[in-house]
Write a protein that holds these residues in place. Structure first.
Motif, mmCIF file in Angstrom:
data_model
loop_
_atom_site.group_PDB
_atom_site.id
_atom_site.type_symbol
_atom_site.label_atom_id
_atom_site.label_comp_id
_atom_site.label_asym_id
_atom_site.label_seq_id
_atom_site.Cartn_x
_atom_site.Cartn_y
_atom_site.Cartn_z
ATOM 1 N N LEU A 86 -3.695 17.618 0.504
ATOM 2 C CA LEU A 86 -4.992 17.077 0.828
ATOM 3 C C LEU A 86 -6.053 18.284 0.300
ATOM 4 O O LEU A 86 -5.722 19.387 0.812
ATOM 5 N N ASP A 87 -6.880 18.087 -0.520
ATOM 6 C CA ASP A 87 -7.853 18.690 -0.743
ATOM 7 C C ASP A 87 -9.251 17.964 -0.294
ATOM 8 O O ASP A 87 -9.214 17.033 0.242
ATOM 9 N N GLU A 88 -9.955 18.752 -0.349
ATOM 10 C CA GLU A 88 -11.398 18.997 0.363
ATOM 11 C C GLU A 88 -12.229 17.365 -0.132
ATOM 12 O O GLU A 88 -12.846 16.390 0.792
ATOM 13 N N THR A 91 -10.712 14.869 2.123
ATOM 14 C CA THR A 91 -11.362 14.577 3.423
ATOM 15 C C THR A 91 -12.323 13.794 3.836
ATOM 16 O O THR A 91 -12.995 13.574 4.516
ATOM 17 N N THR A 92 -13.414 14.374 2.025
ATOM 18 C CA THR A 92 -14.568 13.740 2.609
ATOM 19 C C THR A 92 -15.079 12.318 1.937
ATOM 20 O O THR A 92 -15.462 11.395 2.821
ATOM 21 N N PRO A 95 -12.538 10.351 5.988
ATOM 22 C CA PRO A 95 -12.131 11.102 7.159
ATOM 23 C C PRO A 95 -10.874 11.262 8.034
ATOM 24 O O PRO A 95 -11.254 12.368 8.576
ATOM 25 N N LEU A 97 -8.552 10.112 7.545
ATOM 26 C CA LEU A 97 -6.997 9.608 7.518
ATOM 27 C C LEU A 97 -6.034 10.775 7.984
ATOM 28 O O LEU A 97 -4.884 11.063 8.538
ATOM 29 N N GLN A 98 -6.872 12.396 8.178
ATOM 30 C CA GLN A 98 -5.939 13.964 8.599
ATOM 31 C C GLN A 98 -5.917 13.707 9.773
ATOM 32 O O GLN A 98 -4.175 13.422 11.070
#
Length: 143
Positions: A86-88, A91-92, A95, A97-98
């Motif tokens: 999982l990278d930035e 996640t951007t 948001p 998902l994590q």
């Protein structure tokens, strides 16, 4: 002719003590036999083996981005569920998902089952996709 009749006098206390010691001896032998004889414990422990221990991954594709869901299991437990790469940017773009993955992973690890999960209200569809991916990964571990 001489009579050889003998009279034996037994005290009731001695008979009771003898019976009690015999019963305790038999009980001790049965307990030792059940504890140390092989076979009985081996069958029960092999019945609990559900997974092949290891780390298993499955791919999840979201908008041309491939994520890997990583599940770590031992013989009978799911130990951890997480994203492997999982990278930035992901996640951007996603948001929630994590947090959805953490919520589902906590529930699965607590219950050791995929049944009866409650999905977060803000991410029900994402949670369903994550559960399907986790289920595919667990199927790899059961083979």
């Amino acid at each position: 002719m001489q009579s050889k009749t003998r009279i034996i006098v037994l005290h009731m206390k001695e008979i009771i003590y003898t019976v009690i010691f015999l019963l305790l001896g038999i009980l001790l032998i049965v307990l030792l036999a059940s504890m140390f004889l092989p076979g009985k414990n081996d069958k029960s422990s092999s019945a609990k083996k559900i997974y092949t221990p290891g780390v298993y991954t499955s791919a999840l594709t979201l908008n041309n981005t491939t994520l890997e869901v990583e599940v770590t299991v031992d013989e009978s437990h799911i130990n951890s569920i997480r994203f492997a790469n999982l990278d930035e940017t992901v996640t951007t773009m996603f948001p929630l998902l994590q947090p959805a993955m953490e919520s589902i992973a906590d529930q699965i690890i607590d219950t050791q089952s995929l049944e009866g999960l409650s999905y977060p209200e803000d991410t029900p569809y994402t949670s369903q996709v994550l559960v399907e991916t986790i289920q595919k990964t667990l199927e790899k571990a059961t083979r």
